[in-house]
Design a protein around this motif. Structure first.
Motif, PDB file in Angstrom:
ATOM      1  N   GLU A 195       0.759  -1.242  -0.046  1.00 25.34           N
ATOM      2  CA  GLU A 195       0.125  -0.042  -0.077  1.00 25.34           C
ATOM      3  C   GLU A 195       0.950   1.205   0.042  1.00 25.34           C
ATOM      4  N   ASP A 196       1.091   1.915  -1.090  1.00 26.43           N
ATOM      5  CA  ASP A 196       2.070   3.060  -1.161  1.00 26.43           C
ATOM      6  C   ASP A 196       1.144   4.196  -1.082  1.00 26.43           C
ATOM      7  N   SER A 197       1.800   5.342  -0.472  1.00 26.09           N
ATOM      8  CA  SER A 197       1.034   6.541  -0.288  1.00 26.09           C
ATOM      9  C   SER A 197       1.110   7.338  -1.523  1.00 26.09           C
ATOM     10  N   VAL A 198       1.710   7.180  -2.628  1.00 28.16           N
ATOM     11  CA  VAL A 198       1.796   7.733  -3.709  1.00 28.16           C
ATOM     12  C   VAL A 198       0.955   7.116  -4.915  1.00 28.16           C
ATOM     13  N   PHE A 199       1.089   5.866  -4.986  1.00 28.34           N
ATOM     14  CA  PHE A 199       0.665   4.792  -6.119  1.00 28.34           C
ATOM     15  C   PHE A 199      -0.513   3.962  -5.709  1.00 28.34           C
ATOM     16  N   GLY A 200      -0.971   4.144  -4.379  1.00 23.90           N
ATOM     17  CA  GLY A 200      -1.917   3.167  -3.886  1.00 23.90           C
ATOM     18  C   GLY A 200      -1.657   1.718  -3.804  1.00 23.90           C
ATOM     19  N   ALA A 201      -2.647   0.952  -3.703  1.00 28.30           N
ATOM     20  CA  ALA A 201      -2.259  -0.496  -3.810  1.00 28.30           C
ATOM     21  C   ALA A 201      -1.671  -1.002  -5.018  1.00 28.30           C
ATOM     22  N   THR A 202      -0.432  -1.937  -4.799  1.00 28.16           N
ATOM     23  CA  THR A 202       0.114  -2.196  -5.914  1.00 28.16           C
ATOM     24  C   THR A 202       0.738  -3.546  -5.507  1.00 28.16           C
ATOM     25  N   ILE A 203       1.375  -4.400  -6.554  1.00 29.68           N
ATOM     26  CA  ILE A 203       1.861  -5.736  -6.437  1.00 29.68           C
ATOM     27  C   ILE A 203       3.167  -5.602  -7.136  1.00 29.68           C
ATOM     28  N   GLY A 204       4.413  -5.860  -6.613  1.00 30.75           N
ATOM     29  CA  GLY A 204       5.497  -5.893  -7.343  1.00 30.75           C
ATOM     30  C   GLY A 204       6.445  -7.054  -7.239  1.00 30.75           C
ATOM     31  N   GLN A 205       7.088  -7.037  -8.249  1.00 32.04           N
ATOM     32  CA  GLN A 205       8.244  -8.167  -8.457  1.00 32.04           C
ATOM     33  C   GLN A 205       9.547  -7.465  -8.859  1.00 32.04           C
ATOM     34  N   ASN A 206      10.595  -8.036  -8.563  1.00 31.67           N
ATOM     35  CA  ASN A 206      12.019  -7.632  -8.479  1.00 31.67           C
ATOM     36  C   ASN A 206      13.036  -8.863  -8.709  1.00 31.67           C
ATOM     37  N   ARG A 207      14.098  -8.525  -9.817  1.00 30.94           N
ATOM     38  CA  ARG A 207      14.741  -9.860  -9.827  1.00 30.94           C
ATOM     39  C   ARG A 207      16.114  -9.125 -10.544  1.00 30.94           C
ATOM     40  N   ARG A 208      17.238  -9.907 -10.574  1.00 26.95           N
ATOM     41  CA  ARG A 208      18.220  -9.384 -11.490  1.00 26.95           C
ATOM     42  C   ARG A 208      18.018 -10.321 -12.596  1.00 26.95           C
ATOM     43  N   VAL A 209      18.368  -9.807 -13.821  1.00 29.54           N
ATOM     44  CA  VAL A 209      17.947 -10.707 -15.181  1.00 29.54           C
ATOM     45  C   VAL A 209      18.924 -10.285 -16.180  1.00 29.54           C
ATOM     46  N   LYS A 210      19.144 -11.364 -17.074  1.00 25.93           N
ATOM     47  CA  LYS A 210      20.027 -11.233 -18.227  1.00 25.93           C
ATOM     48  C   LYS A 210      19.383 -10.093 -19.027  1.00 25.93           C
ATOM     49  N   ALA A 211      19.770  -9.200 -19.969  1.00 27.88           N
ATOM     50  CA  ALA A 211      19.101  -8.332 -20.898  1.00 27.88           C
ATOM     51  C   ALA A 211      18.239  -9.107 -21.948  1.00 27.88           C
ATOM     52  N   GLU A 212      18.681 -10.349 -22.622  1.00 27.22           N
ATOM     53  CA  GLU A 212      18.023 -10.905 -23.472  1.00 27.22           C
ATOM     54  C   GLU A 212      16.931 -11.805 -22.906  1.00 27.22           C
ATOM     55  N   ASP A 213      16.662 -11.800 -21.502  1.00 22.79           N
ATOM     56  CA  ASP A 213      15.553 -12.329 -21.013  1.00 22.79           C
ATOM     57  C   ASP A 213      14.450 -11.219 -20.779  1.00 22.79           C
ATOM     58  N   VAL A 214      14.753 -10.122 -21.006  1.00 19.22           N
ATOM     59  CA  VAL A 214      13.788  -9.232 -20.831  1.00 19.22           C
ATOM     60  C   VAL A 214      12.765  -9.040 -22.244  1.00 19.22           C
ATOM     61  N   GLU A 215      11.644  -8.958 -22.171  1.00 17.34           N
ATOM     62  CA  GLU A 215      10.529  -9.072 -23.436  1.00 17.34           C
ATOM     63  C   GLU A 215      10.708  -7.716 -24.230  1.00 17.34           C
ATOM     64  N   ASP A 216      10.780  -6.593 -23.612  1.00 16.84           N
ATOM     65  CA  ASP A 216      10.593  -5.306 -24.360  1.00 16.84           C
ATOM     66  C   ASP A 216      12.099  -5.026 -24.688  1.00 16.84           C
ATOM     67  N   GLU A 217      12.273  -4.599 -26.128  1.00 17.47           N
ATOM     68  CA  GLU A 217      13.416  -4.140 -26.476  1.00 17.47           C
ATOM     69  C   GLU A 217      14.084  -2.916 -25.987  1.00 17.47           C
ATOM     70  N   TYR A 218      13.170  -1.821 -25.614  1.00  9.96           N
ATOM     71  CA  TYR A 218      13.773  -0.478 -24.999  1.00  9.96           C
ATOM     72  C   TYR A 218      14.368  -0.906 -23.554  1.00  9.96           C
ATOM     73  N   LEU A 219      13.738  -1.820 -22.890  1.00  8.66           N
ATOM     74  CA  LEU A 219      14.058  -2.062 -21.562  1.00  8.66           C
ATOM     75  C   LEU A 219      15.617  -2.770 -21.752  1.00  8.66           C
ATOM     76  N   ARG A 220      15.999  -3.338 -22.795  1.00 17.87           N
ATOM     77  CA  ARG A 220      17.119  -4.317 -23.042  1.00 17.87           C
ATOM     78  C   ARG A 220      18.293  -3.400 -23.371  1.00 17.87           C
ATOM     79  N   GLU A 221      18.026  -2.155 -23.984  1.00 14.69           N
ATOM     80  CA  GLU A 221      19.033  -1.441 -24.924  1.00 14.69           C
ATOM     81  C   GLU A 221      19.692  -0.244 -23.999  1.00 14.69           C
TER      82      GLU A 221
END
Length: 189
Positions: A93-119
């Protein structure tokens, strides 16, 4: 200001301030709007400087963690994020963004789906892996539906190594926004 020459994505501990001249400010405002944030609050955030105090460490179980205290000045709006890089879903429950569900990890760039996020990352960031953060609105609680995917790392901008976040947002009506947040290194925590 550039990050220290010995800083890598393996340890991003430090204090950082948003660099508006190098960041995609229009994209940031669009993302906040699609998250349901009102015009006045978006303008206050847009006019301020966001400061991050980041502690990057491994917990007692050897799992990588990143704690972030975010402060917006002027205004003193403050939030705290405790991120465990295990890709497990965590409700918040975030005071700015409200109720959220988050995930976090370390990942190789090639395993990220969106090209913009990889480059755009430095060779050492690609070697060690990006930090990926995926946050979705808890629609049942918030009444809003959105997803923000981010990758964090070091990028070379105008000849300087900078701490950067790439963002890809999908809004409630499938709107797509991509943007980059660039930070100045202020010093150690």
């Amino acid at each position: 200001m550039a990050v220290p020459s010995n800083m890598s994505i393996l340890n991003i501990s430090g204090k950082f301030a948003s660099n508006k001249s190098l960041s995609d400010n229009e994209a940031s405002d669009d993302i906040l709007r699609l998250q349901g944030m009102g015009w006045v609050k978006r303008k206050i955030i847009g006019a301020g400087t966001l400061t991050l105090a980041i502690e990057h460490f491994k917990n007692a179980d050897g799992v990588e963690c990143i704690n972030i205290e975010q402060t917006l000045n002027p205004g003193g709006l403050k939030t705290n994020d405790e991120r465990v890089l295990d890709w497990a879903e965590k409700a918040k429950e975030d005071s700015v963004f409200g109720a959220t569900i988050g995930q976090n990890r370390r990942v190789k760039a090639e395993d990220v789906e969106d090209e913009y996020l990889r480059e755009g990352w430095t060779a050492d960031t690609l070697e060690h892996g990006l930090i990926q953060s995926r946050v979705v609105s808890d629609t049942a609680k918030s009444g809003v539906s959105w997803t923000v995917n981010q990758t964090w790392g070091i990028e070379e901008i105008k000849g300087e190594r900078r701490y950067v976040r790439h963002m890809y947002m999908k809004g409630p009506k499938d709107e797509e926004v991509r943007g980059r947040l660039v930070y100045n290194y202020i010093g150690p925590v």
